[in-house]
Motif scaffolding. Structure first.
Motif, mmCIF file in Angstrom:
data_model
loop_
_atom_site.group_PDB
_atom_site.id
_atom_site.type_symbol
_atom_site.label_atom_id
_atom_site.label_comp_id
_atom_site.label_asym_id
_atom_site.label_seq_id
_atom_site.Cartn_x
_atom_site.Cartn_y
_atom_site.Cartn_z
ATOM 1 N N VAL A 22 3.197 9.377 -4.254
ATOM 2 C CA VAL A 22 2.973 10.831 -3.896
ATOM 3 C C VAL A 22 1.592 11.180 -3.228
ATOM 4 C CG1 VAL A 22 3.087 13.228 -4.977
ATOM 5 C CG2 VAL A 22 4.215 11.399 -5.975
ATOM 6 N N ASN A 24 -0.530 14.078 -1.341
ATOM 7 C CA ASN A 24 -0.491 15.414 -1.055
ATOM 8 C C ASN A 24 -0.957 15.652 0.311
ATOM 9 O OD1 ASN A 24 0.687 16.211 -3.640
ATOM 10 N ND2 ASN A 24 -1.082 16.109 -4.586
ATOM 11 N N LYS A 25 -0.681 16.411 1.063
ATOM 12 C CA LYS A 25 -0.973 17.070 2.160
ATOM 13 C C LYS A 25 -0.871 18.305 2.503
ATOM 14 C CE LYS A 25 -0.672 12.643 4.218
ATOM 15 N NZ LYS A 25 -1.734 11.867 4.340
ATOM 16 N N GLY A 26 -2.141 18.815 2.111
ATOM 17 C CA GLY A 26 -2.012 20.538 1.865
ATOM 18 C C GLY A 26 -1.064 20.797 0.878
ATOM 19 N N ASP A 27 -0.425 21.909 1.188
ATOM 20 C CA ASP A 27 0.616 22.419 0.117
ATOM 21 C C ASP A 27 1.784 21.564 -0.239
ATOM 22 O OD1 ASP A 27 -1.274 24.547 -0.142
ATOM 23 O OD2 ASP A 27 0.078 25.950 0.945
ATOM 24 N N LYS A 28 1.792 20.433 0.509
ATOM 25 C CA LYS A 28 3.156 19.564 0.312
ATOM 26 C C LYS A 28 2.838 18.166 -0.060
ATOM 27 C CE LYS A 28 6.036 21.546 4.160
ATOM 28 N NZ LYS A 28 6.922 20.937 5.295
ATOM 29 N N GLY A 29 3.821 17.843 -0.936
ATOM 30 C CA GLY A 29 3.555 16.345 -1.587
ATOM 31 C C GLY A 29 4.784 15.560 -0.754
ATOM 32 N N PHE A 30 4.369 14.527 -0.436
ATOM 33 C CA PHE A 30 5.162 13.512 0.260
ATOM 34 C C PHE A 30 5.565 12.317 -0.778
ATOM 35 C CE2 PHE A 30 3.146 15.858 3.709
ATOM 36 C CZ PHE A 30 4.435 15.962 4.694
ATOM 37 N N TRP A 31 6.592 12.195 -1.227
ATOM 38 C CA TRP A 31 7.058 11.015 -2.001
ATOM 39 C C TRP A 31 7.793 9.907 -1.429
ATOM 40 C CZ3 TRP A 31 7.915 11.974 -7.673
ATOM 41 C CH2 TRP A 31 7.215 13.260 -8.031
#
Length: 74
Positions: A22, A24-31
């Motif tokens: 996981v 985190n890029k800003g407010d988003k989490g990329f899984w």
């Protein structure tokens, strides 16, 4: 003294957990799915098999979804 192999045959058993990276890029989490984990037969340990090793972010272990358990080779 050698330890006995308490890990299951991982090729035939569906995983107990999926391993995810996981980031985190800003407010988003990329899984991103990066591996799987299995309980040992005595359930006192876990074998973790990673396809890749991330250098940042975190690793999360989650139980597979029902549809993932049914997929062959998933």
């Amino acid at each position: 003294m050698a330890r006995s192999n308490t890990a299951p045959a991982q090729e035939t058993n569906p995983p107990d957990f999926r391993a995810w990276h996981v980031a985190n890029k800003g407010d988003k989490g990329f899984w991103t799915r990066i591996g799987a984990a299995w309980f040992h037969r005595d359930r006192k340990g876990i074998s973790l098999q990673l396809e890749v090793v991330p250098i940042n972010g975190r690793i999360v272990l989650r139980t597979p979804l029902d549809d993932e358990k049914k997929e062959p080779g998933a």
